[in-house]
Design a protein around this motif. Structure first.
Motif, PDB file in Angstrom:
ATOM      1  N   SER A   1       0.817  -1.215   0.000  1.00 14.74           N
ATOM      2  CA  SER A   1       0.000   0.000   0.000  1.00 14.74           C
ATOM      3  C   SER A   1       0.851   1.265   0.000  1.00 14.74           C
ATOM      4  CB  SER A   1      -0.926  -0.009   1.202  1.00 14.74           C
ATOM      5  OG  SER A   1      -0.146  -0.088   2.371  1.00 14.74           O
ATOM      6  N   TRP A   2       1.996   1.199   0.656  1.00 18.29           N
ATOM      7  CA  TRP A   2       2.812   2.421   0.724  1.00 18.29           C
ATOM      8  C   TRP A   2       3.388   2.778  -0.632  1.00 18.29           C
ATOM      9  CZ3 TRP A   2       8.047   1.875  -0.363  1.00 18.29           C
ATOM     10  CH2 TRP A   2       8.589   0.587  -0.236  1.00 18.29           C
ATOM     11  N   VAL A   3       3.517   1.769  -1.518  1.00 17.68           N
ATOM     12  CA  VAL A   3       3.978   2.059  -2.881  1.00 17.68           C
ATOM     13  C   VAL A   3       2.803   2.601  -3.693  1.00 17.68           C
ATOM     14  CG1 VAL A   3       4.968   1.083  -4.977  1.00 17.68           C
ATOM     15  CG2 VAL A   3       5.772   0.308  -2.742  1.00 17.68           C
ATOM     16  N   ALA A   4       1.657   1.946  -3.543  1.00 19.42           N
ATOM     17  CA  ALA A   4       0.473   2.398  -4.266  1.00 19.42           C
ATOM     18  C   ALA A   4       0.149   3.849  -3.924  1.00 19.42           C
ATOM     19  CB  ALA A   4      -0.699   1.484  -3.935  1.00 19.42           C
ATOM     20  N   ASP A   5       0.371   4.206  -2.689  1.00 17.34           N
ATOM     21  CA  ASP A   5       0.119   5.571  -2.221  1.00 17.34           C
ATOM     22  C   ASP A   5       0.787   6.622  -3.093  1.00 17.34           C
ATOM     23  OD1 ASP A   5      -1.606   5.548  -0.170  1.00 17.34           O
ATOM     24  OD2 ASP A   5      -0.161   6.272   1.325  1.00 17.34           O
ATOM     25  N   VAL A   6       2.051   6.393  -3.413  1.00 14.27           N
ATOM     26  CA  VAL A   6       2.770   7.405  -4.185  1.00 14.27           C
ATOM     27  C   VAL A   6       2.599   7.196  -5.679  1.00 14.27           C
ATOM     28  CG1 VAL A   6       4.495   7.898  -2.421  1.00 14.27           C
ATOM     29  CG2 VAL A   6       4.932   6.101  -4.081  1.00 14.27           C
ATOM     30  N   VAL A   7       2.408   5.942  -6.090  1.00 12.16           N
ATOM     31  CA  VAL A   7       2.352   5.677  -7.523  1.00 12.16           C
ATOM     32  C   VAL A   7       0.952   5.951  -8.074  1.00 12.16           C
ATOM     33  CG1 VAL A   7       2.662   3.920  -9.308  1.00 12.16           C
ATOM     34  CG2 VAL A   7       4.227   4.021  -7.375  1.00 12.16           C
ATOM     35  N   ILE A   8      -0.076   5.461  -7.390  1.00 12.66           N
ATOM     36  CA  ILE A   8      -1.437   5.636  -7.894  1.00 12.66           C
ATOM     37  C   ILE A   8      -2.059   6.912  -7.349  1.00 12.66           C
ATOM     38  CG2 ILE A   8      -3.738   4.628  -7.986  1.00 12.66           C
ATOM     39  CD1 ILE A   8      -2.377   1.885  -7.722  1.00 12.66           C
ATOM     40  N   ASP A   9      -2.071   7.013  -6.031  1.00 12.30           N
ATOM     41  CA  ASP A   9      -2.737   8.165  -5.431  1.00 12.30           C
ATOM     42  C   ASP A   9      -1.889   9.429  -5.523  1.00 12.30           C
ATOM     43  OD1 ASP A   9      -4.586   6.274  -4.843  1.00 12.30           O
ATOM     44  OD2 ASP A   9      -3.928   6.013  -2.759  1.00 12.30           O
ATOM     45  N   ARG A  10      -0.649   9.248  -5.879  1.00 15.75           N
ATOM     46  CA  ARG A  10       0.291  10.351  -6.045  1.00 15.75           C
ATOM     47  C   ARG A  10       0.339  11.262  -4.822  1.00 15.75           C
ATOM     48  NH1 ARG A  10       2.244   9.180 -10.859  1.00 15.75           N
ATOM     49  NH2 ARG A  10       3.621  10.951 -10.898  1.00 15.75           N
ATOM     50  N   ASN A  11       0.252  10.600  -3.704  1.00 15.25           N
ATOM     51  CA  ASN A  11       0.424  11.357  -2.461  1.00 15.25           C
ATOM     52  C   ASN A  11       1.888  11.727  -2.309  1.00 15.25           C
ATOM     53  OD1 ASN A  11      -2.242  11.201  -1.730  1.00 15.25           O
ATOM     54  ND2 ASN A  11      -1.960   9.242  -0.644  1.00 15.25           N
ATOM     55  N   ILE A  12       2.074  12.845  -1.657  1.00 13.07           N
ATOM     56  CA  ILE A  12       3.450  13.284  -1.423  1.00 13.07           C
ATOM     57  C   ILE A  12       3.906  12.711  -0.089  1.00 13.07           C
ATOM     58  CG2 ILE A  12       4.920  15.305  -1.017  1.00 13.07           C
ATOM     59  CD1 ILE A  12       2.693  16.782  -2.780  1.00 13.07           C
ATOM     60  N   PRO A  13       5.031  12.051  -0.083  1.00 10.53           N
ATOM     61  CA  PRO A  13       5.528  11.496   1.188  1.00 10.53           C
ATOM     62  C   PRO A  13       5.751  12.592   2.216  1.00 10.53           C
ATOM     63  CG  PRO A  13       6.795  10.670  -0.671  1.00 10.53           C
ATOM     64  CD  PRO A  13       5.927  11.761  -1.196  1.00 10.53           C
ATOM     65  N   ARG A  14       5.711  12.206   3.451  1.00  8.28           N
ATOM     66  CA  ARG A  14       5.892  13.182   4.534  1.00  8.28           C
ATOM     67  C   ARG A  14       7.283  13.806   4.459  1.00  8.28           C
ATOM     68  NH1 ARG A  14       6.629  11.347   9.096  1.00  8.28           N
ATOM     69  NH2 ARG A  14       6.661   9.137   8.574  1.00  8.28           N
ATOM     70  N   PHE A  15       7.316  15.090   4.817  1.00 12.45           N
ATOM     71  CA  PHE A  15       8.618  15.738   4.991  1.00 12.45           C
ATOM     72  C   PHE A  15       9.189  15.316   6.320  1.00 12.45           C
ATOM     73  CE2 PHE A  15       6.586  18.972   2.168  1.00 12.45           C
ATOM     74  CZ  PHE A  15       7.437  18.783   1.098  1.00 12.45           C
ATOM     75  N   ILE A  16      10.470  15.271   6.348  1.00  7.60           N
ATOM     76  CA  ILE A  16      11.089  14.903   7.617  1.00  7.60           C
ATOM     77  C   ILE A  16      11.588  16.159   8.293  1.00  7.60           C
ATOM     78  CG2 ILE A  16      12.960  13.599   8.673  1.00  7.60           C
ATOM     79  CD1 ILE A  16      12.507  11.722   6.078  1.00  7.60           C
ATOM     80  N   LYS A  17      11.096  16.345   9.502  1.00  5.66           N
ATOM     81  CA  LYS A  17      11.393  17.578  10.235  1.00  5.66           C
ATOM     82  C   LYS A  17      12.595  17.360  11.135  1.00  5.66           C
ATOM     83  CE  LYS A  17       7.246  19.428   9.157  1.00  5.66           C
ATOM     84  NZ  LYS A  17       7.006  20.667   8.441  1.00  5.66           N
ATOM     85  N   ILE A  18      13.243  18.429  11.411  1.00  7.26           N
ATOM     86  CA  ILE A  18      14.399  18.349  12.297  1.00  7.26           C
ATOM     87  C   ILE A  18      14.269  19.458  13.331  1.00  7.26           C
ATOM     88  CG2 ILE A  18      15.871  19.796  10.821  1.00  7.26           C
ATOM     89  CD1 ILE A  18      18.191  17.975  11.526  1.00  7.26           C
ATOM     90  N   PRO A  19      14.380  19.142  14.593  1.00  6.01           N
ATOM     91  CA  PRO A  19      14.305  20.182  15.622  1.00  6.01           C
ATOM     92  C   PRO A  19      15.678  20.822  15.827  1.00  6.01           C
ATOM     93  CG  PRO A  19      14.314  18.018  16.642  1.00  6.01           C
ATOM     94  CD  PRO A  19      14.511  17.806  15.171  1.00  6.01           C
ATOM     95  N   PHE A  20      15.686  22.082  16.133  1.00  9.38           N
ATOM     96  CA  PHE A  20      16.975  22.723  16.429  1.00  9.38           C
ATOM     97  C   PHE A  20      16.773  23.944  17.315  1.00  9.38           C
ATOM     98  CE2 PHE A  20      16.668  26.393  13.576  1.00  9.38           C
ATOM     99  CZ  PHE A  20      15.700  25.987  12.682  1.00  9.38           C
ATOM    100  N   PHE A  21      17.848  24.357  17.923  1.00  5.21           N
ATOM    101  CA  PHE A  21      17.828  25.546  18.787  1.00  5.21           C
ATOM    102  C   PHE A  21      18.528  26.684  18.062  1.00  5.21           C
ATOM    103  CE2 PHE A  21      17.548  22.126  21.938  1.00  5.21           C
ATOM    104  CZ  PHE A  21      16.402  22.543  22.594  1.00  5.21           C
ATOM    105  N   LEU A  22      17.998  27.857  18.262  1.00  6.97           N
ATOM    106  CA  LEU A  22      18.588  29.039  17.648  1.00  6.97           C
ATOM    107  C   LEU A  22      18.892  30.024  18.768  1.00  6.97           C
ATOM    108  CD1 LEU A  22      19.292  30.080  14.866  1.00  6.97           C
ATOM    109  CD2 LEU A  22      16.984  30.979  14.665  1.00  6.97           C
TER     110      LEU A  22
END
Lengths: 663, 853
Positions: free
Chosen positions: A535-556
């Motif tokens: 299903s995770w392949v079908a998600d991007v191939v058929i439904d053309r969903n965009i995979p999640r962005f990967i977030k990174i926490p940081f201190f400024l």
């Protein structure tokens, strides 16, 4: 054994092979050989998962290639030619046994009864019966006529299994009349059954190590066995004991070949030598040839005057055999040489015929960009592969591998999203085992060299490698639910070669489905895909969903050298990991520093939005970001900073500082 | 709980105890009541040595007396049943006897108490006799045999009778015999031969390991030198830093010879000072691991002391435990712990100490140079102040002259402790001196050659090796060879790893019994298949294949530890039977394939730590140890010969050489013959000195006795046990080639002196003097024979075998080999479950010769 339990269904993984459309040469060792004595066609199966057919009647062996039989996706360990050369049966490490139409060269059916590598096959000519055995300790008996009659609708086959082996089976033999079958295993014991009743007959003990090769005389009265302990033993079935031990090899004996009359044995060994020995009188032994690598398999040539041999290397060679009576004439000299440890001179120094093999990729390094890969093959040729496009992009010849890796590695960090397997000698790319891994790599399209002409508004779209590749691989897969007008096929950036084989398999387990990119449109393949595609392949191939962005926490934090220590609060921020440092600079300028000078606040924020458009001084010229006291390049993204500069698992911490020329 | 408190618990009520203890020992307040009772008992005998506590001693004497009489015939019957589980023993005793004796003793013993009080001047002797009665009680408890019990009862009643009579008249021979016999059979009384350790709150795991290591062949000796060297090196580094030269430092080993009484309290303070010494060394702070090693050594020193001063005190290993806790927090608190884990922790510490010391020396090579120079100097300048150490080169001539001077000083020095040295002896002394000078000359001439010939670094490495600083590697580390063979390409990859112990897996249900040798061999040399879900990644095949991994042992450690995996995974214990062979055939790669008679090595069992109890968390450890080779391990110490490390050491060495030759002089040779003869005859009565060269060991014991008798001094001087003569030629030319004995035997070695005690007992009790010794000895040996006749079993054959010590905290019981074999056998009602097996390696050839004498 619980593999098929639906509750514990294994995760599926997607992999593909980067290769040429036609691979005319064996890439790695050749495991087995069969010659069709009717027409001189030689079948060879190898570790590159391909069965090839050669015409041995050709004078120039360079033109001997006829065809490839491709459907396995792991080592093909053994093949037998049956039905007078019409059908070929193969056993593979992908745990399947396949039935082929040998003349037309297509796979007729696949038997998935074995649970582990299928290691050996045996064929009873008179009864058209084939036995398969493997590391799952099982032996299955197949009726060839039933196998060849299998169709898509009539796809059930009954098999009788021979049980009792307690160890993995590496060697198997059956006599022509199908009255006795023998197995050799790591137990170092030969076990025999009666294939007609499936009853156990006898156990023969005497070897001390694994038994990889067995031959049974036609009448079933004698068994010849070759073992990893370096000996060949002749067993009398009636007496249930060893009646002769032949010790001509210094290492494990891996293959045996016996002449029609069961008087002479030809043995190939790990010690790279092939001996021909009189069974009843082992002193009558000649060294037929000395190979350059351990000998894996031998078979007679078309007129029985020579043998074809295969080794760890991909070459297949034919050697002339000495006449059997000549061996007995040599009795004295060979006797002498055995006793006095003189170097035995082989009868042949050069092979009669040679089917040249190719080079296998044996070493790889994936570059930091997680897209390009440097490889080296057994001929020491270095090449560059583009994993994303599933092609070899550059052949660099015989140059220093490490040097290439060093020069091509950039200081950039992209998460892993695939692994590489070289077992077949061709790079097999295994995509991450679930969506997180596979879709880990987000990169800027321009940086990846993909977005040329696409950035009409100056924006830099981010692309996901895994997603793009999956779309390209399944480009031809008809998507029944999607209407035709928004039928976007593949991805907008690139295509992969149409011959690329795609595999869907259980993680660390058996293959569910194998097809070529171009074949996905076919009815049966399309149907197969609907079952196999996770299903995770079908998600991007058929439904053309965009995979999640990967977030990174940081201190400024403000740098201690900052004049204005305005904000002491430790801000924990979160951003997409592919955000570049200049974006952080902009954030500092917009959100942190511009808060205090109230009167100019509105203007400057507007100015800054201008600067981000590129018209005025960009933020990175005003703000300096430091991590671990190192100034970060504004084009560096957050994950790269974290990986190369921060080098800790704790949250990334930036210190910002206004540049001297900007106060 | 200890066995000996039995008597106390029988008599006193506990509140009484508390008040009694608190007044003299603050520590007691922290202890649980049961410990207090035992510690009170321990105080008892230590106090008796101290005349200052006369009154209290008297008081405790009374108690002891009561304990003797408490054993009325009915009680003996009761006691017979206390044979099942020794672990629950003390509890039972406590419950039963607190009541019983409270009433019984009041009536029966009032008169005797009065007698004892009258007899205040005979304190010391009373102690011995009461203690021996005490032992008899133990004997009754532990022995299951009814006939034995009856026998015991006979003994006891007779002894009690004699006890009573004893007040008025001299001890009878019979009593003496029994005394002598039981002193041999049972340790733990006031004539205890093996020092004991008290349980300081679930510390049986600690005690069993300490006992075991104590009996590990050559371990004490090497540990001593390790600590000694460490001390020396650190001191030297400190000196180098401070440029001060205070060489006349007291060695730990000498402190024990002052003849002081060592109560637990004293020892605590002593270890305190030692501690401060260690830490006061300038510049270098020792890490926790090194402290553990040091404390272990101190602990053994203390045990040695306890043995030399004849105390029945159980030693309190608190300081050692503290140091262990500093290293590993899992041993904190008074919880039950895994003895195996502790053992590994201790061994780790010793290994770290070894490597740290080697490292330090490598970093400070000047120490070695100084060392070699200073040793030669020390050798030469015993009397001169050690400041001149910096003057490295001394001409041989000057050394020679100094030698002569030294000889003189030695003579005069030795004059004081050895009063009765006659002229004959001094002549022998001369010869010994000459030997000494020669050897030192030799060493001096050797040293420069070494330094010239070898590269500096090589030399250091060589020296480190020579000093045995890496003894841990040799003794405890083996090399495991794991061979992985891919079944597809049959290529082999080998991997070598160091190992310390081997874990032996056990199965819960009793499968068919295997030959023990095969059982262990198969458990250690294993084959493992990588298959099914667990394929092996073969680099040659570039993929996953099947493979076989076989484990074998390229080298096995000299001291092999086998760990029976009784606690796998959960807390459940696998209590199935496992064989405990006394001889284990070597299965290292050199021996494995060979036939039994061709094997190069053989492993002898020297200790077993057993676990009693159902689970890991509830249980008790008991160590069964045996001394394979105590008497030989200090002989001809390379360490001592090559490196005379400290001036003190040198003193002792020469001293001992001297006294050795004295003791073995012609004058005594006749006596010795007699003794040997008698001894051999009497060997049936529990020979404790079984060793590879039994006669050799024997002579040492005798010499102890002889010297004591000769010198008639209560001070057990350094001469004791330091020298073992080649007794093989004791009759002919004992003084010709005197073997030197490392002085460390007197620091922390096991001081077994059972025979000495017997002789000494005679001496004390009958007030015989040196002249009468010979004849008295005759009687003593005779009476030993008699004693053995009293005892119908064990038979002569049994007693000829090895002797095992069952070390259960503060209780040490002697077992014959056969008794121990029986205890280990499968058919026992209460099966002993060995947890750790300890083997020592011997050369197979030597072994064969020595085993059957």
């Amino acid at each position: 054994m619980l593999k098929n339990n639906p509750n514990t269904r294994k995760k599926m993984q997607v992999s593909f092979v980067v290769r040429d459309a036609e691979e005319k040469r064996h890439k790695r060792g050749v495991n087995s050989l069969q010659l069709d004595h009717n027409n001189g066609r030689l079948f060879s199966c190898g570790r590159d998962a391909i069965i090839r057919i050669w015409n041995t009647n050709q004078v120039n062996m360079d033109n001997s290639y006829i065809q490839s039989l491709e459907h396995h996706n792991d080592w093909v360990n053994d093949i037998v030619l049956c039905c007078g050369g019409r059908n070929l049966i193969s056993a593979s490490c992908d745990t399947t046994v396949k039935v082929w139409n040998a003349h037309k060269g297509f796979c007729m059916s696949t038997l998935r009864t074995h649970r582990d590598y299928v290691q050996a096959l045996a064929y009873a000519k008179d009864r058209e019966q084939v036995a398969s055995a493997g590391l799952d300790k099982q032996i299955f008996l197949w009726d060839v006529n039933t196998l060849t009659a299998l169709t898509a609708s009539n796809n059930t086959v009954t098999t009788s299994s021979l049980t009792g082996s307690k160890h993995s089976i590496y060697g198997l033999a059956i006599n022509n009349s199908g009255t006795i079958i023998a197995s050799g295993s790591t137990e170092a014991v030969i076990r025999c059954w009666d294939p007609r009743t499936c009853n156990r007959l006898i156990k023969l003990k005497g070897h001390t190590e694994n038994i990889k090769s067995l031959v049974i005389s036609s009448d079933g009265s004698h068994i010849l066995s070759g073992s990893s302990d370096g000996t060949i033993k002749l067993w009398s079935v009636g007496q249930q004991r060893c009646i002769q031990t032949i010790q001509v090899h210094t290492e494990g004996v891996w293959c045996l070949l016996v002449n029609e009359t069961f008087t002479h044995v030809i043995s190939g060994s790990r010690d790279k030598k092939v001996f021909m020995t009189e069974i009843r009188n082992p002193y009558n032994s000649v060294l037929v040839c000395e190979e350059k690598a351990p000998v894996l398999k031998m078979c007679y040539n078309i007129d029985y005057s020579g043998i074809w041999t295969t080794t760890w290397n991909s070459d297949i060679k034919m050697w002339k055999l000495p006449k059997a009576d000549k061996i007995s004439n040599q009795k004295n000299s060979s006797n002498l040489s055995l006793n006095e440890q003189q170097p035995v001179v082989p009868v042949n120094t050069n092979e009669e015929k040679l089917i040249k093999g190719g080079a296998a990729v044996e070493k790889y390094v994936v570059l930091n960009d997680k897209r390009f890969m440097v490889t080296r093959d057994t001929d020491q040729n270095v090449a560059i592969y583009d994993v994303l496009k599933a092609v070899k992009v550059e052949s660099l010849g015989k140059i220093d591998f490490d040097e290439v890796v060093k020069s091509r590695n950039k200081m950039v960090y992209v998460p892993n999203w695939f692994t590489v397997d070289l077992k077949t000698g061709m790079p097999t790319i295994v995509l991450g085992q679930d969506e997180v891994d596979c879709f880990a790599a987000w990169v800027s399209a321009t940086e990846a060299g993909l977005g040329v002409g696409q950035t009409e508004n100056g924006s830099d779209p981010k692309v996901n490698y895994g997603s793009l590749l999956l779309q390209a691989l399944l480009e031809y897969w008809p998507q029944p639910m999607v209407e035709i007008d928004n039928d976007i096929r593949g991805n907008e950036y690139f295509k992969v070669p149409k011959h690329t084989p795609i595999l869907f398999s259980e993680v660390g387990g058996r293959t569910g489905c194998r097809l070529l990119v171009r074949d996905a449109a076919g009815d049966t393949e399309s149907q197969l895909l609907h079952e196999a595609v996770p299903s995770w392949v079908a998600d991007v191939v058929i439904d053309r969903n965009i995979p999640r962005f990967i977030k990174i926490p940081f201190f400024l934090l403000p740098h201690p050298l900052m004049v204005k220590q305005d904000r002491m609060k430790k801000d924990r921020l979160i951003a997409n990991e592919f955000i570049q440092c200049r974006k952080v600079c902009e954030h500092v300028l917009d959100k942190i520093l511009m808060e205090n000078p109230a009167p100019t606040g509105v203007n400057s924020s507007q100015n800054n939005s201008d600067t981000s458009e590129g018209s005025q001084i960009p933020a990175e010229d005003k703000i300096e970001l430091l991590c671990n006291e190192i100034v970060c390049d504004p084009s560096m993204d957050l994950r790269t900073v974290k990986h190369f500069i921060w080098k800790q698992s704790s949250d990334l911490t930036f210190y910002y500082k206004t540049k001297p020329n900007f106060s | 709980m200890c066995f000996y408190c039995f008597c106390c618990t029988g008599i006193m009520d506990e509140s009484d105890e508390l008040s009694c203890i608190c007044s003299e020992d603050d520590d007691a307040q922290k202890m649980p009541v049961s410990d207090i009772i035992s510690s009170n008992r321990h105080h008892l005998s230590s106090l008796t040595d101290n005349r200052n506590y006369k009154q209290k001693a008297k008081h405790s004497l009374e108690r002891d007396k009561q304990s003797v009489t408490l054993l009325s015939p009915q009680d003996a019957e009761e006691l017979r049943f206390f044979k099942v589980d020794r672990h629950f023993w003390s509890k039972l005793i406590k419950q039963k006897f607190v009541k019983k004796t409270a009433t019984a003793t009041e009536k029966e013993n009032s008169t005797k108490r009065v007698n004892v009080v009258k007899q205040s001047q005979g304190q010391k002797r009373r102690i011995t006799t009461t203690a021996s009665s005490d032992q008899r009680i133990k004997r009754v408890r532990s022995d299951a045999d009814i006939a034995d019990c009856d026998k015991m009862y006979d003994y006891r009643s007779s002894s009690i009778k004699t006890d009573n009579d004893y007040i008025n008249k001299n001890e009878e021979d019979e009593e003496n015999m029994i005394n002598a016999f039981y002193q041999q059979r049972y340790l733990g009384g006031s004539n205890n031969s093996i020092a004991t350790l008290c349980n300081i709150g679930n510390s049986c795991y600690l005690n069993s390991v300490i006992y075991t290591l104590r009996f590990a062949p050559y371990f004490l000796h090497k540990l001593h030198h390790l600590c000694d060297d460490m001390h020396y090196v650190y001191q030297k580094i400190g000196q180098n830093k401070l440029k001060s030269s205070s060489l006349g430092r007291n060695v730990g080993g000498l402190q024990g010879q002052s003849g002081r009484s060592w109560s637990s309290k004293d020892l605590a303070s002593l270890s305190g000072t030692n501690n401060s010494v260690a830490f006061n060394e300038p510049g270098l702070l020792k890490n926790n691991r090194q402290v553990v090693t040091e404390k272990l050594h101190e602990l053994y020193q203390n045990l040695h002391r306890n043995e030399t001063i004849d105390t029945s005190d159980s030693f309190h290993a608190g300081t050692f435990l503290q140091s262990i806790q500093d290293v590993s927090s899992i041993f904190e608190g008074n919880q039950q712990q895994d003895a195996h884990e502790l053992l590994m922790c201790i061994l780790d510490s010793i290994r770290e100490t070894c490597s740290a010391l080697s490292k330090t020396i490598k970093e400070n090579p000047e120490i070695l140079l100084q060392q070699s120079n200073s040793t030669s100097n020390e050798n030469a300048e015993l009397t001169s102040p050690p400041n001149s150490i910096q003057n490295s080169t001394q001409s041989i001539k000057s050394i020679f002259s100094r030698k002569i001077k030294r000889k003189e000083t030695l003579k005069s020095k030795n004059g004081s402790p050895m009063k009765e040295i006659n002229s004959e002896m001094s002549s022998i002394e001369e010869s010994g001196e000459v030997n000494n000078v020669k050897s030192s000359l030799h060493s001096i001439t050797n040293e420069p050659c070494d330094s010239n010939g070898l590269d500096e670094k090589e030399k250091i490495d060589e020296t480190i090796k020579r000093l045995g600083l890496d003894f841990f590697t040799e003794d405890f580390e083996g090399i495991t060879l794991s061979t992985t063979k891919c079944l597809t390409c049959e290529s082999v990859t080998e991997q070598k790893e160091t190992m310390i112990d081997i874990s032996i897996p056990l199965v819960n249900e009793n499968s068919q019994p295997l030959d023990p040798q095969i059982f262990f061999q198969n458990s250690c040399i294993t084959k493992e298949y990588f298959r099914v879900e667990n394929h092996y990644r073969c680099d040659k095949c570039c993929g996953y294949t099947e493979a076989i991994r076989s484990i074998s042992f390229e080298v096995l450690p000299r001291l092999l530890i086998l760990h029976m995996k009784r606690f796998s995974g959960g807390m459940e214990k696998i209590s199935s039977y496992s064989p405990t062979p006394f001889i284990l055939k070597c299965f290292c790669n050199k021996c494995y394939k060979k036939r039994d008679e061709d094997k190069l090595h053989i492993y002898k069992l020297y200790s077993v730590i057993t676990h009693v109890g159902a689970t890991m968390s509830v249980g008790h450890y008991i160590a069964y140890t045996c001394s394979l080779d105590i008497y030989n391990e200090y002989v001809s110490c390379v360490h001592d010969k090559r490196r005379l490390s400290l001036s003190n050491g040198t003193k002792i060495k020469s001293h001992s050489t001297l006294s050795n030759s004295g003791a073995s002089g012609e004058k005594n040779s006749g006596l010795m013959k007699k003794l040997i003869y008698g001894r051999n005859k009497a060997s049936s009565s529990g020979d404790m000195s079984k060793s590879i060269k039994p006669i050799n060991g024997l002579s040492k014991i005798m010499m102890n006795g002889i010297e004591k008798l000769n010198l008639n001094s209560d001070k057990i001087s350094a001469t004791n046990g330091t020298t073992v003569n080649g007794t093989n030629n004791a009759n002919s030319s004992s003084h010709k080639a005197p073997k030197t004995v490392c002085n460390s035997a007197n620091c922390c070695g096991i001081y077994v002196k059972d025979f000495t005690n017997i002789v000494e007992n005679y001496h004390n009790n009958n007030n015989i003097n040196g002249e009468r010794l010979q004849s008295e000895n005759g009687t003593s040996t005779n009476s030993n024979d008699d004693a053995s006749e009293y005892e119908p079993k064990p038979s002569l054959n049994d007693l000829n075998q090895k002797v095992w010590y069952m070390c259960d905290d503060d209780k040490i019981k002697i077992m014959t080999q056969r008794e121990f074999e029986d205890a280990l056998s499968k058919n026992q009602k209460v099966m002993i479950t060995p947890y750790l097996l300890f083997y020592a390696r011997y050369d197979a050839k030597t072994f064969k010769n020595s085993d059957y004498e």
